[in-house]
Design an enzyme around this catalytic site. Sequence first.
Site, PDB file in Angstrom:
ATOM      1  N   ARG A   1      17.169  12.041  27.427  1.00 42.83           N
ATOM      2  CA  ARG A   1      16.961  10.833  27.502  1.00 42.83           C
ATOM      3  C   ARG A   1      18.410  10.006  27.634  1.00 42.83           C
ATOM      4  O   ARG A   1      18.241   8.818  28.081  1.00 42.83           O
ATOM      5  CB  ARG A   1      15.872  10.031  26.704  1.00 42.83           C
ATOM      6  CG  ARG A   1      14.466  10.672  26.945  1.00 42.83           C
ATOM      7  CD  ARG A   1      13.636   9.754  25.712  1.00 42.83           C
ATOM      8  NE  ARG A   1      13.634  10.672  24.581  1.00 42.83           N
ATOM      9  CZ  ARG A   1      12.944  10.064  23.344  1.00 42.83           C
ATOM     10  NH1 ARG A   1      12.633   8.644  23.532  1.00 42.83           N
ATOM     11  NH2 ARG A   1      13.035  10.730  22.475  1.00 42.83           N
TER      12      ARG A   1
ATOM     13  N   ARG B   1      48.332  -2.071  22.324  1.00 41.83           N
ATOM     14  CA  ARG B   1      47.929  -0.571  22.626  1.00 41.83           C
ATOM     15  C   ARG B   1      48.600   0.448  21.666  1.00 41.83           C
ATOM     16  O   ARG B   1      49.507   0.273  20.624  1.00 41.83           O
ATOM     17  CB  ARG B   1      48.611  -0.093  24.015  1.00 41.83           C
ATOM     18  CG  ARG B   1      47.937  -0.816  25.080  1.00 41.83           C
ATOM     19  CD  ARG B   1      48.384  -0.576  26.382  1.00 41.83           C
ATOM     20  NE  ARG B   1      48.599   0.491  26.571  1.00 41.83           N
ATOM     21  CZ  ARG B   1      49.579   1.007  27.647  1.00 41.83           C
ATOM     22  NH1 ARG B   1      49.926   0.024  28.382  1.00 41.83           N
ATOM     23  NH2 ARG B   1      49.799   2.288  28.022  1.00 41.83           N
TER      24      ARG B   1
ATOM     25  N   ALA C   1      59.061 -15.549  28.131  1.00 45.02           N
ATOM     26  CA  ALA C   1      57.739 -15.510  28.928  1.00 45.02           C
ATOM     27  C   ALA C   1      58.103 -14.745  30.170  1.00 45.02           C
ATOM     28  O   ALA C   1      59.245 -14.926  30.712  1.00 45.02           O
ATOM     29  CB  ALA C   1      57.199 -16.998  29.446  1.00 45.02           C
TER      30      ALA C   1
ATOM     31  N   ALA D   1      67.831 -16.216  32.027  1.00 44.74           N
ATOM     32  CA  ALA D   1      66.599 -16.378  32.665  1.00 44.74           C
ATOM     33  C   ALA D   1      66.739 -15.625  34.014  1.00 44.74           C
ATOM     34  O   ALA D   1      67.582 -15.749  34.737  1.00 44.74           O
ATOM     35  CB  ALA D   1      66.129 -17.413  32.592  1.00 44.74           C
TER      36      ALA D   1
ATOM     37  N   ALA E   1      21.207  19.754  15.675  1.00 47.55           N
ATOM     38  CA  ALA E   1      21.882  19.167  16.763  1.00 47.55           C
ATOM     39  C   ALA E   1      21.692  19.928  17.944  1.00 47.55           C
ATOM     40  O   ALA E   1      22.167  19.891  18.981  1.00 47.55           O
ATOM     41  CB  ALA E   1      23.253  18.494  16.475  1.00 47.55           C
ATOM     42  N   ALA E   2      20.493  20.759  18.234  1.00 47.78           N
ATOM     43  CA  ALA E   2      20.252  21.744  19.077  1.00 47.78           C
ATOM     44  C   ALA E   2      19.450  21.095  20.490  1.00 47.78           C
ATOM     45  O   ALA E   2      19.352  21.700  21.284  1.00 47.78           O
ATOM     46  CB  ALA E   2      19.301  22.702  18.628  1.00 47.78           C
ATOM     47  N   GLY E   3      18.699  19.687  20.305  1.00 44.85           N
ATOM     48  CA  GLY E   3      18.106  19.253  21.254  1.00 44.85           C
ATOM     49  C   GLY E   3      18.936  18.880  22.608  1.00 44.85           C
ATOM     50  O   GLY E   3      19.978  18.754  22.629  1.00 44.85           O
TER      51      GLY E   3
ATOM     52  N   TYR F   1      59.281   3.276  33.043  1.00 43.18           N
ATOM     53  CA  TYR F   1      59.042   4.293  33.411  1.00 43.18           C
ATOM     54  C   TYR F   1      59.478   4.479  34.924  1.00 43.18           C
ATOM     55  O   TYR F   1      59.306   3.461  35.530  1.00 43.18           O
ATOM     56  CB  TYR F   1      57.294   4.265  33.477  1.00 43.18           C
ATOM     57  CG  TYR F   1      56.832   5.609  34.058  1.00 43.18           C
ATOM     58  CD1 TYR F   1      57.153   6.970  33.662  1.00 43.18           C
ATOM     59  CD2 TYR F   1      55.830   5.486  35.151  1.00 43.18           C
ATOM     60  CE1 TYR F   1      56.247   7.966  34.305  1.00 43.18           C
ATOM     61  CE2 TYR F   1      55.038   6.533  35.665  1.00 43.18           C
ATOM     62  CZ  TYR F   1      55.209   7.811  35.253  1.00 43.18           C
ATOM     63  OH  TYR F   1      54.576   8.767  35.678  1.00 43.18           O
TER      64      TYR F   1
END
Length: 451
Positions: free
Chosen positions: A18, A319, A366, A409, A12-14, A373
Amino acid sequence: MSERPVAAIILAAGKGTRMKSATHKVLHPIAGRPLLRGLVAELKTLPLADATIVVGAGAESVETAMAADGVHFARQDEQLGTAHAALQAKDALQAFEGDILVCFGDVPHLKAATVRKMQARLHHDDAPACVMLGFRPADPKAYGRILTDGDLIQKMVEYKDASHEERNVNLCNAGPVMMDAADLFATLARIGNDNSQGEYYLPDLVTVAAADGRTSAVVETSEREVVGVNDRADLAYAEALWQQDQRAAMMAAGVTLRDPDSVFFSWDTEIGTDTIIEPNVVFGPGVRIGTGATIRAFSHLEGTDVGDDCEVGPFARLRPGARMMAGAKVGNFVEMKKTTLGEGAKANHLTYLGDANVGAGANVGAGTITCNYDGFFKYRTKIGAGAFIGSNSALVAPVAIGDGAMVGAGSVVTGDVPAGDLAVARGEQKMKEGWATRFRELQAERKEKAG
């Protein structure tokens, strides 16, 4: 042959110019993890006794990224060819007794089963000095060619140095080679650089062995297994191949994919039987789905645990830290982060649940959001079992809604709501009799006068 230990030298030295990227080529992701890490993980299933990664340009980034993967590193300070690169691993593996595979960090789909085939051929009765991996591509392009008699190699030649007749051969060098550790480094040291590039080529192991009167053999594999990554188009193709294989594996394991080509998995995605995945679903790393779930179209999941018989989406985003217990449901345009949705709980529309615990059977209306936060710290919201949160409510954390409690609500809730209570936190509704009718009449009159 008794099973001998295997070590790997991964080149993996290349420079990877490109790719046109500040990220080292072998650290670009396939299925959500660096392609080099995926290769190392596959080789470790052999099991792998040792792995040394030969690094050069961008060495520090590779060493940092792979530090926790149980590998060693060797440096190739000058780019003098693949044989020279492999030779740099001598100090790291000088005490190793067994067989050494030399392979390439930018060829991510090499399989452990193929390495075992190479090892078995290395210890066949005719005892070849080394075994090369070959393939027959649809378009041989500028690959190095392998000339054989049966599976015994007569000659290895780089495309640049090949004659017209040799270029017509369609058996090509895939790159990986295996040799007994007792022979490898001494043979590498004898390779010369009398070629058009002035480099020390790894395939010349065959030439040196032949000079000693020893044969070498080739093991063939499919073109898709040895696809290399040199630019962004190669990376996309390698990703596509991985996804094709994973989709097939998922369906074979009892998962329904409504439109397989539009579903994307990560390397560690786990999905139980009888789960249905609708079109255009993306699984980021760290997702586990139970049995009998439904993931509806255009949903994105990452770092998420979805229980049995749950329903997600469409257009949902789960998430990291989102957890859905059995039978829970999130609907369209719902986002969850670091939140547990209890058994049978629902958040059906247009809702954000962050840093929250929602009890079993609760219903979140809804437009509800947890205000978690304050610009400095994150706070948690607790919603009890069987609670009902009315539409368009804002729950300002830290706050707790008790079991069976209700929130009217449009409420902005800033204090705890005891179990069984109703919280209404909105402006009082006032009525003005006939006001709307009078307003319309007045406006119509003004419009008429204005002409």
